[in-house]
Design a protein around this motif. Structure first.
Motif, PDB file in Angstrom:
ATOM      1  N   GLU A   1     -14.561   8.418  -1.063  1.00 54.48           N
ATOM      2  CA  GLU A   1     -14.288   7.010  -1.350  1.00 54.48           C
ATOM      3  C   GLU A   1     -14.541   6.152  -0.118  1.00 54.48           C
ATOM      4  N   LEU A   2     -14.064   6.599   1.026  1.00 53.86           N
ATOM      5  CA  LEU A   2     -14.311   5.853   2.264  1.00 53.86           C
ATOM      6  C   LEU A   2     -15.800   5.842   2.594  1.00 53.86           C
ATOM      7  N   ARG A   3     -16.464   6.970   2.400  1.00 58.27           N
ATOM      8  CA  ARG A   3     -17.900   7.065   2.679  1.00 58.27           C
ATOM      9  C   ARG A   3     -18.661   6.024   1.865  1.00 58.27           C
ATOM     10  N   GLU A   4     -18.308   5.899   0.595  1.00 58.45           N
ATOM     11  CA  GLU A   4     -18.988   4.927  -0.272  1.00 58.45           C
ATOM     12  C   GLU A   4     -18.777   3.491   0.226  1.00 58.45           C
TER      13      GLU A   4
ATOM     14  N   PHE B   1       0.868  -1.180   0.000  1.00 60.33           N
ATOM     15  CA  PHE B   1       0.000   0.000   0.000  1.00 60.33           C
ATOM     16  C   PHE B   1       0.903   1.228   0.000  1.00 60.33           C
ATOM     17  N   ARG B   2       1.155   1.764  -1.172  1.00 56.91           N
ATOM     18  CA  ARG B   2       2.159   2.818  -1.344  1.00 56.91           C
ATOM     19  C   ARG B   2       1.841   4.076  -0.542  1.00 56.91           C
ATOM     20  N   THR B   3       0.584   4.417  -0.413  1.00 57.71           N
ATOM     21  CA  THR B   3       0.221   5.652   0.282  1.00 57.71           C
ATOM     22  C   THR B   3      -0.611   5.337   1.524  1.00 57.71           C
ATOM     23  N   ARG B   4      -0.685   6.304   2.397  1.00 56.96           N
ATOM     24  CA  ARG B   4      -1.523   6.157   3.586  1.00 56.96           C
ATOM     25  C   ARG B   4      -2.987   6.030   3.180  1.00 56.96           C
ATOM     26  N   ALA B   5      -3.379   6.763   2.129  1.00 60.24           N
ATOM     27  CA  ALA B   5      -4.763   6.678   1.641  1.00 60.24           C
ATOM     28  C   ALA B   5      -5.071   5.265   1.152  1.00 60.24           C
ATOM     29  N   ALA B   6      -4.133   4.641   0.465  1.00 58.72           N
ATOM     30  CA  ALA B   6      -4.335   3.261  -0.010  1.00 58.72           C
ATOM     31  C   ALA B   6      -4.450   2.299   1.166  1.00 58.72           C
ATOM     32  N   LEU B   7      -3.635   2.523   2.193  1.00 56.95           N
ATOM     33  CA  LEU B   7      -3.699   1.694   3.399  1.00 56.95           C
ATOM     34  C   LEU B   7      -5.040   1.860   4.096  1.00 56.95           C
ATOM     35  N   LEU B   8      -5.490   3.093   4.226  1.00 56.01           N
ATOM     36  CA  LEU B   8      -6.766   3.360   4.887  1.00 56.01           C
ATOM     37  C   LEU B   8      -7.929   2.761   4.098  1.00 56.01           C
ATOM     38  N   THR B   9      -7.883   2.858   2.793  1.00 56.76           N
ATOM     39  CA  THR B   9      -8.938   2.270   1.960  1.00 56.76           C
ATOM     40  C   THR B   9      -8.965   0.755   2.130  1.00 56.76           C
ATOM     41  N   ALA B  10      -7.801   0.114   2.152  1.00 55.14           N
ATOM     42  CA  ALA B  10      -7.739  -1.336   2.353  1.00 55.14           C
ATOM     43  C   ALA B  10      -8.273  -1.715   3.727  1.00 55.14           C
ATOM     44  N   LEU B  11      -7.929  -0.933   4.732  1.00 57.53           N
ATOM     45  CA  LEU B  11      -8.411  -1.164   6.091  1.00 57.53           C
ATOM     46  C   LEU B  11      -9.941  -1.113   6.121  1.00 57.53           C
ATOM     47  N   VAL B  12     -10.519  -0.080   5.517  1.00 62.40           N
ATOM     48  CA  VAL B  12     -11.972   0.090   5.540  1.00 62.40           C
ATOM     49  C   VAL B  12     -12.656  -1.042   4.774  1.00 62.40           C
ATOM     50  N   ARG B  13     -12.116  -1.409   3.629  1.00 63.44           N
ATOM     51  CA  ARG B  13     -12.698  -2.532   2.872  1.00 63.44           C
ATOM     52  C   ARG B  13     -12.681  -3.817   3.705  1.00 63.44           C
ATOM     53  N   ARG B  14     -11.588  -4.073   4.387  1.00 64.66           N
ATOM     54  CA  ARG B  14     -11.475  -5.273   5.208  1.00 64.66           C
ATOM     55  C   ARG B  14     -12.427  -5.204   6.402  1.00 64.66           C
ATOM     56  N   LEU B  15     -12.528  -4.056   7.022  1.00 61.64           N
ATOM     57  CA  LEU B  15     -13.434  -3.873   8.154  1.00 61.64           C
ATOM     58  C   LEU B  15     -14.874  -4.153   7.739  1.00 61.64           C
ATOM     59  N   VAL B  16     -15.284  -3.608   6.609  1.00 62.92           N
ATOM     60  CA  VAL B  16     -16.645  -3.831   6.111  1.00 62.92           C
ATOM     61  C   VAL B  16     -16.844  -5.311   5.766  1.00 62.92           C
ATOM     62  N   ALA B  17     -15.861  -5.930   5.149  1.00 64.47           N
ATOM     63  CA  ALA B  17     -15.975  -7.358   4.806  1.00 64.47           C
ATOM     64  C   ALA B  17     -16.127  -8.203   6.064  1.00 64.47           C
ATOM     65  N   ARG B  18     -15.354  -7.904   7.083  1.00 61.32           N
ATOM     66  CA  ARG B  18     -15.456  -8.656   8.337  1.00 61.32           C
ATOM     67  C   ARG B  18     -16.809  -8.430   9.002  1.00 61.32           C
ATOM     68  N   ASP B  19     -17.266  -7.183   9.029  1.00 59.76           N
ATOM     69  CA  ASP B  19     -18.576  -6.881   9.621  1.00 59.76           C
ATOM     70  C   ASP B  19     -19.698  -7.595   8.872  1.00 59.76           C
ATOM     71  N   GLN B  20     -19.641  -7.550   7.545  1.00 67.79           N
ATOM     72  CA  GLN B  20     -20.674  -8.200   6.739  1.00 67.79           C
ATOM     73  C   GLN B  20     -20.688  -9.705   6.992  1.00 67.79           C
ATOM     74  N   ALA B  21     -19.522 -10.321   7.018  1.00 68.04           N
ATOM     75  CA  ALA B  21     -19.443 -11.761   7.262  1.00 68.04           C
ATOM     76  C   ALA B  21     -19.994 -12.101   8.647  1.00 68.04           C
ATOM     77  N   GLU B  22     -19.676 -11.277   9.637  1.00 67.00           N
ATOM     78  CA  GLU B  22     -20.166 -11.498  10.989  1.00 67.00           C
ATOM     79  C   GLU B  22     -21.695 -11.388  11.052  1.00 67.00           C
ATOM     80  N   LEU B  23     -22.247 -10.371  10.407  1.00 66.51           N
ATOM     81  CA  LEU B  23     -23.704 -10.185  10.417  1.00 66.51           C
ATOM     82  C   LEU B  23     -24.404 -11.317   9.669  1.00 66.51           C
ATOM     83  N   GLN B  24     -23.827 -11.752   8.558  1.00 67.24           N
ATOM     84  CA  GLN B  24     -24.407 -12.872   7.805  1.00 67.24           C
ATOM     85  C   GLN B  24     -24.414 -14.140   8.670  1.00 67.24           C
TER      86      GLN B  24
END
Length: 188
Positions: free
Chosen positions: A118-121, A45-68
């Motif tokens: 992007e994070l909001r979306e 993740f070359r930039t902090r923004a890329a790292l943060l975007t990856a973090l948020v995507r993973r967080l949402v994926a984990r939350d979705q899997a947990e709720l399912q």
């Protein structure tokens, strides 16, 4: 291996964010948390923004899997009391242990998303089996108005209680508060 490494780094980033806040989220801190050599995170993740975007995507994926998984493991609620029980269990999970750490990261990202479209979306509430259970319950029990709108409002209110308790360092969300929210959602 590359995708697996990205997942490990995103999970480590969630931990760093939960423990140190937005200012502490650095490539070097994620390397340390993941137990990987310095420079590993920046290689993926070359930039902090890329790292943060990856973090948020993973967080949402984990939350979705947990709720399912949670929705699949329980029977649909038959009464308001059973729906309150489900919300109490969700609140307990989100306020203790690993769930608390993810809640800290989630709310930190939510605030950051105010300035980052992007994070909001990525953080926009998603359809999942848990949301579907609540919507079906409200519709079946005569909730007035639009069941989708009532579902959104009820879940936002439960989320607000969780945030309030997280900020206050309070214990469990009181059953009476959850009962009041469910009763309001069921009004014709």
């Amino acid at each position: 291996m590359s995708e697996q490494r990205r997942t490990v780094l995103a999970d480590a980033a969630i931990e760093v964010l939960a423990d140190t806040g937005m200012r502490g989220l650095t490539h070097r801190a994620v390397d340390r948390a993941a137990g990987l050599p310095p420079g590993t995170t920046s290689a993926y993740f070359r930039t902090r923004a890329a790292l943060l975007t990856a973090l948020v995507r993973r967080l949402v994926a984990r939350d979705q899997a947990e709720l399912q998984a949670a929705a699949a493991a329980i029977a649909p609620p038959r009464s308001a009391a059973e729906l309150v029980d489900g919300f109490a269990a969700l609140a307990r999970e989100r306020l203790t242990g690993e769930g608390r750490r993810r809640s800290l990261a989630r709310y930190t990202c939510a605030v950051e998303s105010v300035r980052d479209p992007e994070l909001r979306e990525i953080l926009v509430p998603r359809e999942n089996a848990g949301r579907d259970l609540v919507r079906a319950f409200l519709a079946a029990h005569g909730a007035g108005g639009d069941p989708d709108a009532r579902t959104h409002t009820l879940l936002a209110c439960v989320d607000g209680l969780i945030l309030d308790h997280l900020l206050a360092g309070a214990g469990e969300v009181g059953r009476d508060a959850l009962e009041g929210l469910v009763a309001a959602a069921l009004r014709p």
